[in-house]
Structures are given as structure tokens and as C-alpha cells.
Design an enzyme around this catalytic site. Structure first.
Site, short mmCIF file in Angstrom:
data_model
loop_
_atom_site.label_atom_id
_atom_site.label_comp_id
_atom_site.label_asym_id
_atom_site.label_seq_id
_atom_site.Cartn_x
_atom_site.Cartn_y
_atom_site.Cartn_z
N TYR A 1 2.22 10.43 -11.55
CA TYR A 1 1.62 9.53 -10.56
C TYR A 1 0.76 8.47 -11.26
O TYR A 1 0.84 7.28 -10.96
CB TYR A 1 0.78 10.36 -9.58
CG TYR A 1 -0.04 9.56 -8.59
CD1 TYR A 1 0.54 9.05 -7.43
CD2 TYR A 1 -1.40 9.33 -8.80
CE1 TYR A 1 -0.21 8.33 -6.51
CE2 TYR A 1 -2.16 8.60 -7.89
CZ TYR A 1 -1.56 8.11 -6.75
OH TYR A 1 -2.32 7.39 -5.84
N ASN B 1 0.81 -1.22 0.00
CA ASN B 1 0.00 0.00 0.00
C ASN B 1 0.84 1.27 0.00
O ASN B 1 0.36 2.32 -0.42
CB ASN B 1 -0.91 -0.04 1.24
CG ASN B 1 -1.44 1.31 1.63
OD1 ASN B 1 -2.40 1.80 1.04
ND2 ASN B 1 -0.81 1.97 2.61
N LYS C 1 0.81 4.28 -11.28
CA LYS C 1 -0.30 3.42 -10.84
C LYS C 1 -0.77 2.50 -11.97
O LYS C 1 -1.17 1.35 -11.72
CB LYS C 1 -1.44 4.27 -10.28
CG LYS C 1 -1.08 4.95 -8.96
CD LYS C 1 -0.68 3.93 -7.88
CE LYS C 1 -0.55 4.52 -6.50
NZ LYS C 1 -0.26 3.51 -5.46
#
Ligand SMILES: NC(=O)c1ccc[n+]([C@@H]2O[C@H](COP(=O)([O-])OP(=O)(O)OC[C@H]3O[C@@H](n4cnc5c(N)ncnc54)[C@H](OP(=O)(O)O)[C@@H]3O)[C@@H](O)[C@H]2O)c1
Length: 265
Positions: free
Chosen positions: A170, A102, A174
């Protein structure tokens, strides 16, 4: 309900936000939890919250972008003896049953052309290399265990499911997390290691605040723009993670479960 009694879970980025909620939820369902992150103080608070509700947790400081730290975390979890599981000789034994990768960082807010190169490298190192190193260390251990293991990686709607201004780099990290997880899921399901992804939309942590925005500004923005009319609670992301890590999801392999209140429909 105690789906994780007698199991050990490792959660990275567990000193705050989604990671803390995930760690607390695993402990509430019977797991002993290794909580990891770089700063010891927030991890100690997560351990306190877990112990307060009668659970067991161990804090280990680690930087997920370092291969040696990924190995340290796996060892810490696998060495943590299960109170009730014993080897033939009666010695308590341990195992790494669940891992939740995470830990992640967001750097952005400006158009891509203005993003400092250092911010690109920081995001890549934490969000992508961190997950790659974690997967390698965790799979190596889990595939030696008779019961295998389950891994859940935290991606995002940004990247695999949508684009957003000021978040190109970012989002690229992801999208990589989701792609890496799907490929690894195929490579290792026959090793007894089941890998899935949760992609949260805007969730109740400081990461979803826009520059200069307060929590009530954010709530107002969510009311006005999101199908659900609010952002996602950290416990709701945790519930999705626990499902994917549990035996309820024994046939769920390489999926990317979106928890975003309909934002990317
Ligand atoms: N909040 C959202 O709206 C949202 C939406 C979609 C996806 N996500 C994803 O959800 C995950 C959790 O985010 P969050 O909102 O809960 O943010 P957060 O509160 O900032 O949590 C991130 C955690 O990761 C840890 N971390 C960062 N870099 C690390 C490193 N190199 N090694 C080890 N630990 C590291 C941090 O602790 P230390 O600084 O102490 O290391 C922190 O506890 C992230 O992957 C994020 O990208 C969040």
C-alpha cells in the site's frame, strides 16, 4: 464562504469516508459535484446528503482502474451545465473545474512476504493506475478550458512520509501517487492545470481500524500514541482538499499537504 460557486467538481470514491466528506464540503461551498465510485447505493446516499443541504450532485458509477471510465467521468462533469454560465448563444455550458482523485484501497495487515499477489495488483490498479488514468483524462479536458482547472490527489502518510508494519505494498502505491502528482504538476502548470496532493494520517474511516480493533480501541490507541491525541476527522481532510483546489492556493503547485496531527513529525 462559497469559494466554488459556478464550478463543477468531480470526486472519486465519494460514496464513503473521506470522499463523501470532500463531496459534501464542495457542495456546501457552492460547487455542483459529480460523485463517483463502483457501487451506486453509497453514491445515492452522498447525493441525498448534498441535496438535503440545498446542493446539486450527480452520481456516476465508475471503476477508476478502467481508462474508459476515467473518460466517462470527465465527460459527465464537463457536460453538466452550470445554471448560471451560458455560451454566446445562451446555451448553458459546463466545465470540469476541480477533480479529486480519492478512490483507493488498502490490502495488507500481514508481512509483505505473505501478501497475496492479487492484493498487490488490486492496489496498484486502483491507487496508481487509477490516478494515472484520471490525470490523463482530466488534464486533457482542463487544458482546453480558459480557466484551466485544479486537481487534488489523495495519497497517505504511509509511503511518502513514513513506513508502517503490514503496509509495504500500500505504501509503495501511495509513494507513487505523490511522485506522479509532483511530476504531473510540473508538466502541466503552464497548461493552466494546478495539481497538488493531500496525505492524510489515520482518519476516522474503517480503513484505519487494525484487524479486530473497535472504534473505541482505535481512539484509545490514538490517545496513547499520536501527538494530537486523536485521529483525523474526514472533514479536516476535506478542508485541506478544498484549500488546495481553491483560488486561495493559486500559487501552490505540486505540494503534498500532510494532515496527520503530527504523527509523522
Ligand atoms: N482512512 C484513512 O486512515 C486514510 C489514511 C490515509 C489515506 N487514505 C486514503 O484516502 C482515500 C479514501 O479512503 P477512506 O478511508 O475514505 O476509505 P473508503 O471509505 O474505503 O473509501 C474508498 C472509496 O473508494 C471507492 N473505490 C475503491 N476502489 C474503487 C475503484 N476501483 N473505482 C472507483 N471507486 C473505488 C470505494 O467505493 P466502491 O467500493 O463503491 O467503488 C470507496 O467509496 C483512499 O485513497 C485512502 O487510501 C485513507
Amino acid at each position: 464562504m462559497a469559494r466554488f460557486t459556478g464550478r463543477t467538481a468531480l470526486v472519486t470514491g465519494a460514496g464513503s469516508g473521506i470522499g463523501r466528506a470532500v463531496a459534501v464540503a464542495f457542495a456546501a461551498e457552492g460547487a455542483q459535484v459529480v460523485v463517483a465510485g463502483r457501487r451506486p447505493e453509497p453514491l445515492a446516499e452522498t447525493v441525498r446528503l448534498i441535496e438535503e443541504q440545498g446542493g446539486k450532485a450527480l452520481a456516476v458509477s465508475a471503476d477508476v482502474s478502467r481508462a474508459s471510465d476515467a473518460e466517462t467521468l470527465v465527460r459527465a462533469a464537463a457536460d453538466l451545465p452550470h445554471p448560471r454560465l451560458r455560451s454566446g448563444g445562451g446555451t448553458p455550458i459546463g466545465s470540469l473545474d476541480v477533480a479529486v482523485n480519492n478512490a483507493g484501497v488498502f490490502r495488507g495487515g500481514q508481512p509483505l512476504v505473505d501478501l497475496p499477489e492479487e492484493d498487490w495488483h488490486t492496489q496498484l490498479a486502483t491507487n496508481v493506475t487509477g490516478v494515472f488514468l484520471a490525470l490523463q483524462a482530466q488534464i486533457r479536458r482542463m487544458r482546453t478550458q480558459p480557466a484551466g482547472g485544479a486537481i487534488v490527489n489523495i495519497s497517505s502518510t504511509f509511503g511518502p512520509h513514513t513506513a508502517s508494519p503490514g503496509a509495504a505494498a500500500y505504501s509503495a502505491t501511495k509513494a507513487a501517487v505523490t511522485a506522479l502528482s509532483r511530476g504531473a504538476a510540473l508538466d502541466h502548470i503552464r497548461d493552466g492545470v494546478r495539481i497538488n496532493v493531500v496525505s492524510p494520517g489515520a482518519t476516522e474511516t474503517p480503513m484505519s481500524l487494525r484487524p479486530g480493533e473497535t472504534e473505541s480501541d482505535r481512539a484509545e490507541r490514538a490517545r496513547a500514541t499520536l501527538p494530537l491525541g486523536r485521529i483525523v476527522a474526514t472533514q479536516e481532510v476535506a478542508a485541506a482538499v478544498l484549500y488546495l483546489a481553491s483560488d486561495d492556493a493559486a500559487s501552490v503547485v505540486g505540494t503534498d499537504l500532510v494532515v496527520d496531527g503530527g504523527a509523522t513529525l
